[in-house]
Motif scaffolding. Structure first.
Motif, PDB file in Angstrom:
ATOM      1  N   GLU A 273      36.931  22.574  50.492  1.00 31.80           N
ATOM      2  CA  GLU A 273      37.553  22.796  49.185  1.00 31.80           C
ATOM      3  C   GLU A 273      36.537  22.966  48.045  1.00 31.80           C
ATOM      4  OE1 GLU A 273      40.806  23.285  49.130  1.00 31.80           O
ATOM      5  OE2 GLU A 273      40.755  22.899  51.284  1.00 31.80           O
ATOM      6  N   ASP A 274      35.238  22.876  48.358  1.00 28.54           N
ATOM      7  CA  ASP A 274      34.204  23.039  47.332  1.00 28.54           C
ATOM      8  C   ASP A 274      33.971  24.531  47.102  1.00 28.54           C
ATOM      9  OD1 ASP A 274      32.050  23.008  45.658  1.00 28.54           O
ATOM     10  OD2 ASP A 274      30.712  21.901  46.999  1.00 28.54           O
ATOM     11  N   LEU A 275      34.860  25.128  46.312  1.00 25.60           N
ATOM     12  CA  LEU A 275      34.823  26.571  46.083  1.00 25.60           C
ATOM     13  C   LEU A 275      33.534  26.999  45.390  1.00 25.60           C
ATOM     14  CD1 LEU A 275      36.369  29.238  46.270  1.00 25.60           C
ATOM     15  CD2 LEU A 275      37.472  28.680  44.096  1.00 25.60           C
ATOM     16  N   GLU A 276      33.052  26.189  44.480  1.00 26.78           N
ATOM     17  CA  GLU A 276      31.855  26.540  43.708  1.00 26.78           C
ATOM     18  C   GLU A 276      30.642  26.754  44.612  1.00 26.78           C
ATOM     19  OE1 GLU A 276      29.126  24.754  40.020  1.00 26.78           O
ATOM     20  OE2 GLU A 276      31.004  23.779  40.584  1.00 26.78           O
ATOM     21  N   SER A 277      30.477  25.894  45.633  1.00 24.56           N
ATOM     22  CA  SER A 277      29.319  26.025  46.528  1.00 24.56           C
ATOM     23  C   SER A 277      29.393  27.317  47.335  1.00 24.56           C
ATOM     24  CB  SER A 277      29.241  24.821  47.469  1.00 24.56           C
ATOM     25  OG  SER A 277      28.906  23.648  46.753  1.00 24.56           O
ATOM     26  N   SER A 278      30.585  27.657  47.803  1.00 25.51           N
ATOM     27  CA  SER A 278      30.750  28.904  48.562  1.00 25.51           C
ATOM     28  C   SER A 278      30.408  30.108  47.697  1.00 25.51           C
ATOM     29  CB  SER A 278      32.195  29.030  49.068  1.00 25.51           C
ATOM     30  OG  SER A 278      32.495  28.049  50.023  1.00 25.51           O
ATOM     31  N   LEU A 279      30.907  30.123  46.467  1.00 29.16           N
ATOM     32  CA  LEU A 279      30.650  31.251  45.571  1.00 29.16           C
ATOM     33  C   LEU A 279      29.168  31.365  45.219  1.00 29.16           C
ATOM     34  CD1 LEU A 279      33.728  30.910  43.179  1.00 29.16           C
ATOM     35  CD2 LEU A 279      33.378  32.616  44.971  1.00 29.16           C
ATOM     36  N   GLN A 280      28.491  30.219  45.103  1.00 28.32           N
ATOM     37  CA  GLN A 280      27.065  30.242  44.779  1.00 28.32           C
ATOM     38  C   GLN A 280      26.270  30.918  45.886  1.00 28.32           C
ATOM     39  OE1 GLN A 280      25.416  29.256  41.830  1.00 28.32           O
ATOM     40  NE2 GLN A 280      23.879  30.474  42.915  1.00 28.32           N
ATOM     41  N   LEU A 325      36.880  29.227  36.532  1.00 31.05           N
ATOM     42  CA  LEU A 325      36.255  30.374  37.183  1.00 31.05           C
ATOM     43  C   LEU A 325      35.779  31.369  36.140  1.00 31.05           C
ATOM     44  CD1 LEU A 325      38.986  30.970  39.931  1.00 31.05           C
ATOM     45  CD2 LEU A 325      36.738  29.953  40.320  1.00 31.05           C
ATOM     46  N   ASP A 326      34.674  32.086  36.448  1.00 29.57           N
ATOM     47  CA  ASP A 326      34.298  33.161  35.528  1.00 29.57           C
ATOM     48  C   ASP A 326      35.294  34.297  35.718  1.00 29.57           C
ATOM     49  OD1 ASP A 326      33.499  34.916  37.639  1.00 29.57           O
ATOM     50  OD2 ASP A 326      31.484  34.093  37.636  1.00 29.57           O
ATOM     51  N   ILE A 327      35.254  35.287  34.852  1.00 26.10           N
ATOM     52  CA  ILE A 327      36.287  36.311  34.835  1.00 26.10           C
ATOM     53  C   ILE A 327      36.362  37.088  36.149  1.00 26.10           C
ATOM     54  CG2 ILE A 327      34.739  37.957  33.697  1.00 26.10           C
ATOM     55  CD1 ILE A 327      38.612  37.703  33.435  1.00 26.10           C
ATOM     56  N   VAL A 328      35.196  37.392  36.742  1.00 26.43           N
ATOM     57  CA  VAL A 328      35.188  38.158  37.992  1.00 26.43           C
ATOM     58  C   VAL A 328      35.831  37.343  39.124  1.00 26.43           C
ATOM     59  CG1 VAL A 328      33.728  39.249  39.735  1.00 26.43           C
ATOM     60  CG2 VAL A 328      33.168  39.486  37.307  1.00 26.43           C
ATOM     61  N   GLU A 332      39.295  37.990  41.293  1.00 30.86           N
ATOM     62  CA  GLU A 332      39.250  38.066  42.755  1.00 30.86           C
ATOM     63  C   GLU A 332      40.131  37.004  43.397  1.00 30.86           C
ATOM     64  OE1 GLU A 332      38.696  39.671  46.190  1.00 30.86           O
ATOM     65  OE2 GLU A 332      37.602  40.503  44.479  1.00 30.86           O
ATOM     66  N   CYS A 333      40.155  35.810  42.828  1.00 28.73           N
ATOM     67  CA  CYS A 333      40.965  34.723  43.378  1.00 28.73           C
ATOM     68  C   CYS A 333      42.451  35.076  43.328  1.00 28.73           C
ATOM     69  CB  CYS A 333      40.696  33.436  42.606  1.00 28.73           C
ATOM     70  SG  CYS A 333      41.551  31.985  43.274  1.00 28.73           S
ATOM     71  N   ASN A 334      42.909  35.601  42.212  1.00 26.81           N
ATOM     72  CA  ASN A 334      44.325  35.948  42.080  1.00 26.81           C
ATOM     73  C   ASN A 334      44.698  37.166  42.916  1.00 26.81           C
ATOM     74  OD1 ASN A 334      45.836  34.171  40.014  1.00 26.81           O
ATOM     75  ND2 ASN A 334      43.863  34.539  39.019  1.00 26.81           N
ATOM     76  N   VAL A 335      43.789  38.131  43.000  1.00 23.91           N
ATOM     77  CA  VAL A 335      44.030  39.288  43.873  1.00 23.91           C
ATOM     78  C   VAL A 335      44.163  38.809  45.323  1.00 23.91           C
ATOM     79  CG1 VAL A 335      42.972  41.354  44.855  1.00 23.91           C
ATOM     80  CG2 VAL A 335      42.976  41.024  42.378  1.00 23.91           C
ATOM     81  N   SER A 336      43.264  37.900  45.718  1.00 20.46           N
ATOM     82  CA  SER A 336      43.311  37.367  47.081  1.00 20.46           C
ATOM     83  C   SER A 336      44.576  36.555  47.329  1.00 20.46           C
ATOM     84  CB  SER A 336      42.077  36.503  47.355  1.00 20.46           C
ATOM     85  OG  SER A 336      40.909  37.299  47.396  1.00 20.46           O
ATOM     86  N   THR A 337      45.085  35.893  46.294  1.00 20.41           N
ATOM     87  CA  THR A 337      46.357  35.179  46.435  1.00 20.41           C
ATOM     88  C   THR A 337      47.463  36.163  46.806  1.00 20.41           C
ATOM     89  OG1 THR A 337      45.705  33.497  44.821  1.00 20.41           O
ATOM     90  CG2 THR A 337      48.055  33.745  45.242  1.00 20.41           C
ATOM     91  N   GLY A 338      47.474  37.312  46.136  1.00 23.68           N
ATOM     92  CA  GLY A 338      48.463  38.343  46.464  1.00 23.68           C
ATOM     93  C   GLY A 338      48.304  38.854  47.881  1.00 23.68           C
ATOM     94  N   ILE A 339      47.047  39.044  48.305  1.00 26.96           N
ATOM     95  CA  ILE A 339      46.790  39.497  49.682  1.00 26.96           C
ATOM     96  C   ILE A 339      47.298  38.470  50.680  1.00 26.96           C
ATOM     97  CG2 ILE A 339      44.952  39.976  51.350  1.00 26.96           C
ATOM     98  CD1 ILE A 339      43.324  41.160  49.001  1.00 26.96           C
ATOM     99  N   THR A 340      46.998  37.185  50.417  1.00 32.74           N
ATOM    100  CA  THR A 340      47.447  36.122  51.315  1.00 32.74           C
ATOM    101  C   THR A 340      48.972  36.053  51.361  1.00 32.74           C
ATOM    102  OG1 THR A 340      45.452  34.829  50.889  1.00 32.74           O
ATOM    103  CG2 THR A 340      47.359  33.630  51.735  1.00 32.74           C
TER     104      THR A 340
END
Length: 492
Positions: A273-280, A325-328, A332-340
Motif C-alpha cells: 500500500e506504500d504508493l509513494e515508494s512505487s512511484l519513486q 498526488l501530483d497532477i500527473v 493516471e490514478c483516476n484513469v486507472s480506476t476507470g480501467i480497473t
C-alpha cells in the motif's frame, strides 16, 4: 391437506345481517399474482415463462417451460448458452476457428487450409482445452456476480497454466473465450498465467523471451513481473538495485514496453500500500519508462484496493486523493480506476459509469470515465483486429552519456545506427520503413531551435512540444515519407 386461512375475515353487510367469509390463502395469492407483470411484457407473471426478463413472444426453443431469455441452456445440449455458439442447435455448440461453421460440420476445424482427415493436428488447442475443462469453465460461467466470476476464471486459468507445458496454450484458450464473450477480456486472467509461469520457472527473461506480448495486451508479462517482485518481498530481500535493467534483453522489441509496464505492477506487490515508494522507483527511470511504469503501478494499486475493500463511495473517493498526488499521478490514478472498473463490470460502460460517478472529486470522476471508455474501446479493438508484432509499436530507448541519460524512441519501424554528438547536439539514426517516430528527448540535449530531416527532407507531418507533462523533456513526433537517415540538428 389442511388449507390455511387468513385470520382477518371479509365482512359483507346485507341489510341488518352480517355475513363473515373466510378466503383461502392460495386463492388470494393467485388473484393477486394474476395482475402482476414484473417485466412489463404484457404477460401476467402467473403464466409468463420468463417473468423477470421480457419475452413477449414466449420463445422457448427446447419446450421446457422456461423461456429462452431465462433459460441458461436453450437447446438442452448440456452446454450453457454463454459458451454455446449455436444455442438453438442441440447438435452443435463450438466454433473455435470462428468461421461460422460448427466443429462437427466443419471439414477444417482450425482453418489452416488442410482438411481434418489429412491434418495431423486438426483441432485448435483452445477447443481441446475447452473439452478438457468444460465443467470448470461452465462453473465460472454460471456465476451472476461479475467480480466473483472474474476471480473464478483467474483461479481456473492458473490451474490451466499449471497443467500445460506451454503457457501460450493457456493464453490461446483465454483469447478464444474472450472472443466468444464468456470472459469480457483476457488481459486480467492472463496475469494469473504469468504468476504461475514464474512460480514454475523463477526467471523473468526466460518466461518472457519467445512470448507474444500482443496476446491479451501484455497481461502475461505483467503477471510474470508481479510474481517476481512478490517473491522478492516474501523472501525479505531488499528491493533489487538493478530493477531498471530487468527488461533490457527485450530492448528493440514491442515486448519491452509490456515488460516495463509490468515493473509497475511488480512494485506494488513489493511495496504493497506504500504508493509513494512505487512511484519513486518509476520516476528514477527515463521519461517514457516512467510513464509506462506509473501506468502499471496505478493499475495494480487500484485493483488491489477495490478487490480487498470493495467498491463503495468512501473507498473509491479516497483512492486517488488530489491532495496526496501530483497532477500527473492524480490523472493516471483516476484513469486507472476507470480501467480497473471496466474489468469489474464486464466492460459495461453504463455500469462502470455509475461507479465512476461515486467519486466525489469532479475532475477525478471525469478521468475515471475517460479510463473506462478507453479500456472498453481498446478491448473491442483488440478482439476485432489484434495487433501483430510487425505492426505494433516498438519502444527503443537509446542510452547516452554512459547510460545515465536516455532518449526514448517509439516506432513500429526498427531504429539502427543511433548516434548522438553532445557538443554539436546532433542526433542521427536510420529507420527501416516509413512509419511514425515519437521521441522524448531531455531538453539539455537540444538547442532552442532544431531542424528534423529524413533523407535531407523535412517531413510534412512534424510535431514538437517542449516540457511534456511539466518535465524538462521535449517530444518530437514525425511521419517520414520513406525509410532512411534521420537527422535532428540545431537550426543555424
Amino acid at each position: 391437506m389442511i388449507s390455511r386461512f387468513f385470520i382477518i375475515p371479509v365482512i359483507i353487510a346485507i341489510g341488518l345481517s352480517v355475513t363473515v367469509l373466510f378466503m383461502n390463502f392460495e386463492e388470494i395469492a393467485e388473484t393477486k399474482l394474476a395482475g402482476v407483470d414484473a417485466d412489463k411484457d404484457k404477460i401476467s407473471d402467473r403464466v409468463d415463462n420468463c417473468p423477470k426478463i421480457k419475452n413477449e413472444d414466449q420463445d422457448d426453443f427446447d419446450q421446457d417451460a422456461v423461456g429462452n431469455p431465462c433459460d441458461p441452456d436453450d437447446d438442452n445440449d448440456g452446454i450453457v448458452d454463454v459458451l454455446d455458439v449455436f444455442d438453438d442447435n442441440p447438435e452443435e455448440w463450438s466454433d473455435f476457428d470462428f468461421d461460422g461453421i460448427g466443429s462437427k460440420e466443419d471439414p477444417d476445424d482450425d482453418n489452416d487450409g488442410v482438411i481434418d482427415s489429412m491434418d495431423e493436428a486438426p483441432v485448435p488447442v483452445s477447443e481441446e482445452l475447452v473439452a478438457t475443462y468444460l465443467e470448470n469453465i461452465q462453473e465460472c460461467a454460471k456465476m451472476n456476480d461479475g467480480t466473483s466470476r472474474l476471480l473464478c476464471y483467474s483461479k481456473f486459468f492458473g490451474k490451466v497454466a499449471e497443467d500445460q507445458e506451454n503457457n501460450s496454450n493457456a493464453l490461446e484458450l483465454s483469447i478464444a473465450l474472450s472472443k466468444i464473450g464468456l470472459i469480457d477480456d483476457c488481459h486480467f486472467v492472463s496475469h494469473e498465467v504469468g504468476h504461475v509461469a514464474f512460480k514454475e520457472n523463477p526467471s523473468v527473461i526466460e518466461n518472457l523471451i519467445g512470448m507474444d506480448g500482443t496476446m491479451c495486451r501484455g497481461g502475461y508479462f505483467h503477471g510474470v513481473l508481479a510474481a517476481y517482485f512478490h517473491d522478492v518481498q516474501e523472501d525479505g530481500d531488499p528491493f533489487p538495485s538493478d530493477y531498471n535493467t530487468v527488461c533490457n534483453d527485450l530492448i528493440g522489441t514491442s515486448n519491452y514496453q509490456d515488460c516495463v509496464h509490468g515493473l509497475g505492477h511488480g512494485m506494488v506487490h513489493y511495496f504493497e500500500e506504500d504508493l509513494e515508494s512505487s512511484l519513486q522507483m518509476c520516476q528514477d527511470m527515463s521519461f517514457y519508462q516512467d510513464v509506462l511504469c506509473t501506468g502499471g503501478v496505478m493499475m495494480q494499486y487500484t485493483d488491489n484496493v477495490l478487490t480487498r475493500q470493495g467498491i463503495s463511495k468512501n473507498v473509491i473517493s479516497n483512492l486517488c486523493l488530489q491532495s496526496e498526488l501530483d497532477i500527473v499521478d492524480f490523472v493516471e490514478c483516476n484513469v486507472s480506476t476507470g480501467i480497473t472498473l471496466a474489468f469489474f463490470t464486464d466492460h459495461d460502460f453504463e455500469e462502470g459509469s455509475k461507479l465512476c460517478e461515486l467519486i466525489e472529486n469532479k475532475q477525478g470522476q471525469n478521468y475515471c470515465l475517460e479510463g473506462l471508455r478507453f479500456e472498453i474501446q481498446d478491448s473491442e479493438k483488440f478482439k476485432a483486429e489484434p495487433l501483430t508484432l510487425d505492426k505494433r509499436e516498438k519502444y527503443q530507448p537509446q542510452f547516452v552519456e554512459g547510460g545515465s541519460k536516455v532518449i526514448d524512441i517509439q516506432s513500429p519501424a526498427i531504429i539502427s545506427n543511433f548516434q548522438f554528438e553532445p557538443k554539436a547536439r546532433l542526433i542521427s539514426f536510420v529507420i527501416d520503413r516509413p512509419q511514425y517516430v515519437a521521441m522524448y528527448i531531455p531538453n539539455e540535449f537540444l538547442s532552442s531551435k532544431m531542424i528534423v530531416a529524413v533523407n535531407g527532407q523535412i517531413p510534412d507531418e512534424l510535431e514538437v512540444k517542449g516540457n511534456v507533462l511539466g518535465e524538462r523533456v521535449s517530444m518530437i513526433r514525425f511521419v517520414p515519407d520513406d525509410s532512411g537517415l534521420v537527422m535532428i540538428s540545431p537550426l543555424s
